[in-house]
Motif scaffolding. Sequence first.
Motif, PDB file in Angstrom:
ATOM      1  N   LEU A   3       0.827  -1.212   0.000  1.00 61.45           N
ATOM      2  CA  LEU A   3       0.000   0.000   0.000  1.00 61.45           C
ATOM      3  C   LEU A   3       0.861   1.262   0.000  1.00 61.45           C
ATOM      4  N   MET A   4       1.935   1.248   0.771  1.00 60.70           N
ATOM      5  CA  MET A   4       2.832   2.392   0.803  1.00 60.70           C
ATOM      6  C   MET A   4       3.517   2.592  -0.548  1.00 60.70           C
ATOM      7  N   LEU A   5       3.879   1.478  -1.188  1.00 59.61           N
ATOM      8  CA  LEU A   5       4.509   1.576  -2.502  1.00 59.61           C
ATOM      9  C   LEU A   5       3.519   2.092  -3.541  1.00 59.61           C
ATOM     10  N   LEU A   6       2.274   1.669  -3.417  1.00 56.15           N
ATOM     11  CA  LEU A   6       1.234   2.184  -4.313  1.00 56.15           C
ATOM     12  C   LEU A   6       1.054   3.691  -4.131  1.00 56.15           C
ATOM     13  N   ALA A   7       1.164   4.138  -2.907  1.00 58.72           N
ATOM     14  CA  ALA A   7       1.057   5.574  -2.640  1.00 58.72           C
ATOM     15  C   ALA A   7       2.185   6.327  -3.342  1.00 58.72           C
ATOM     16  N   GLU A   8       3.403   5.762  -3.322  1.00 56.32           N
ATOM     17  CA  GLU A   8       4.525   6.399  -4.019  1.00 56.32           C
ATOM     18  C   GLU A   8       4.297   6.419  -5.527  1.00 56.32           C
TER      19      GLU A   8
ATOM     20  N   LYS B  55      -5.282  10.025  -4.625  1.00 60.91           N
ATOM     21  CA  LYS B  55      -5.149   8.562  -4.545  1.00 60.91           C
ATOM     22  C   LYS B  55      -3.966   8.187  -3.648  1.00 60.91           C
ATOM     23  N   ALA B  56      -2.880   8.953  -3.752  1.00 65.64           N
ATOM     24  CA  ALA B  56      -1.703   8.684  -2.919  1.00 65.64           C
ATOM     25  C   ALA B  56      -2.064   8.807  -1.440  1.00 65.64           C
ATOM     26  N   LEU B  57      -2.818   9.861  -1.084  1.00 63.41           N
ATOM     27  CA  LEU B  57      -3.222  10.061   0.310  1.00 63.41           C
ATOM     28  C   LEU B  57      -4.105   8.924   0.793  1.00 63.41           C
ATOM     29  N   ALA B  58      -4.982   8.441  -0.068  1.00 64.42           N
ATOM     30  CA  ALA B  58      -5.874   7.337   0.305  1.00 64.42           C
ATOM     31  C   ALA B  58      -5.071   6.069   0.583  1.00 64.42           C
ATOM     32  N   PHE B  59      -4.071   5.807  -0.273  1.00 63.49           N
ATOM     33  CA  PHE B  59      -3.244   4.610  -0.067  1.00 63.49           C
ATOM     34  C   PHE B  59      -2.394   4.735   1.203  1.00 63.49           C
ATOM     35  N   TYR B  60      -1.886   5.936   1.471  1.00 66.76           N
ATOM     36  CA  TYR B  60      -1.111   6.157   2.697  1.00 66.76           C
ATOM     37  C   TYR B  60      -1.973   5.881   3.930  1.00 66.76           C
ATOM     38  N   LYS B  61      -3.187   6.418   3.931  1.00 69.62           N
ATOM     39  CA  LYS B  61      -4.092   6.193   5.075  1.00 69.62           C
ATOM     40  C   LYS B  61      -4.417   4.722   5.233  1.00 69.62           C
ATOM     41  N   GLN B  62      -4.666   4.051   4.112  1.00 65.64           N
ATOM     42  CA  GLN B  62      -4.990   2.619   4.155  1.00 65.64           C
ATOM     43  C   GLN B  62      -3.786   1.821   4.681  1.00 65.64           C
ATOM     44  N   GLY B  63      -2.596   2.232   4.235  1.00 67.87           N
ATOM     45  CA  GLY B  63      -1.383   1.545   4.683  1.00 67.87           C
ATOM     46  C   GLY B  63      -1.138   1.742   6.171  1.00 67.87           C
ATOM     47  N   MET B  64      -1.325   2.957   6.659  1.00 74.79           N
ATOM     48  CA  MET B  64      -1.153   3.227   8.093  1.00 74.79           C
ATOM     49  C   MET B  64      -2.173   2.486   8.917  1.00 74.79           C
ATOM     50  N   SER B  65      -3.393   2.404   8.392  1.00 76.29           N
ATOM     51  CA  SER B  65      -4.450   1.670   9.090  1.00 76.29           C
ATOM     52  C   SER B  65      -4.116   0.192   9.163  1.00 76.29           C
ATOM     53  N   ALA B  66      -3.529  -0.354   8.086  1.00 77.73           N
ATOM     54  CA  ALA B  66      -3.180  -1.771   8.054  1.00 77.73           C
ATOM     55  C   ALA B  66      -2.041  -2.070   9.039  1.00 77.73           C
TER      56      ALA B  66
END
Length: 390
Positions: free
Chosen positions: A362-367, A377-388
């Motif tokens: 997820l973090m790589l997807l954000a990058e 979209k990057a912010l959404a992936f970052y939030k999802q990654g932090m939540s995971a």
Amino acid sequence: MRRLIVLILLIAAALAALLVAPQVIGEKGYVLISMGSTVIEMTVVSLVICIVLGLLGLWFVWRIVSWLKGVFTGSRQWFGSRSKRKRQRYYYKGIQAFAAGNLEEANKAFGHALDGEFEGTNLLLQAQVNNELGNWERTEQLLNHAADYEQARVAARVMQARMLVAQNKPQQALEALNQLGEEDSKARSVVALKAECLAQTGQWQQIQHELPHWRRVLKKDAVPLAQRAAKGKFAEVASKQGANALKQYWQELPRKQRNDIAFQAAYVDQLIEQGMHHDAQDCLVDWQKDGLKDELVPMLRRLRMPNPAPAIQLMEKAIKQDSMNPQYYSVLGQLAFNAGDLSLAERALMKAIKLKEDPADLMLLAEVSERQNDNSKALAFYKQGMSAVS
């Protein structure tokens, strides 16, 4: 106390026999002792009685001296179970104080239970207490004493070695372990710690020499150790002679070692550290053309080159054979990202998180989204990654 009574009865029986025997055979016998002007004459029975009484007196003197020593050290028995129970109470009191974190109290209690029927465990515990108190000299004395007990020998040397390693003294730790006999040295804890000491002192050749004997003891832990030793040796060659010398050294290794997965992983790792990504890719692809290997697949993530086509083809082939493996998509996504192919990276990583939501993916997807200038979209992936992660 029971032994003392039995001893007195045996002495009384012996004396009675000495007194009765001459009367029965009618011959007492005499002994004449002459010292200058002094002459001592006595019967054989009298002489034996004097000797027995003298030995008995010496025994009582020895017991009294032992008791006096015990008064000051708290470590000797006097008339059996009373002293034994007292030392046991101190032993248990020490354990309870140690568990409660009262180190000074624990140390004092263990000091009253130095000897006894504890097979060295009391010494090991007091050594641990003194180590935490920072009394290293006393700790070493106690561990050396504990090593005199057969049941505590291995534990004492392992504790001593671990404490020395913690003090950044691996060579001294190794010397402590080498004091163990051949049979004791086969214990898993000893072998593992000895390997760690050899690694910390850079004795890679010695580790490789010992590994064939250690594999049966270490089992699955032998693979990372072999890899670490090989990596250390490869790093030594590369730092002193350069990358080309490293490649030549690899070619000169026996076939058995070049086919060893631990050696292969260590060699690729060193190639990557030397910046030789193309050589590393050639090895990883060649060694996995008949099937991926768990130890080598993660190393594909570290390849950084403009066009890692062979590695990408390897992962795409693996995906065709097992399309439900999220790791394969994840590795492919990382490979593509490192090469700058953001489109392939996004497709592979999206498939990976669909199969299994991994924070790293997820973090790589954000990058990837950031580089595509898609900040929402990057912010959404970052939030999802932090939540995971949480």
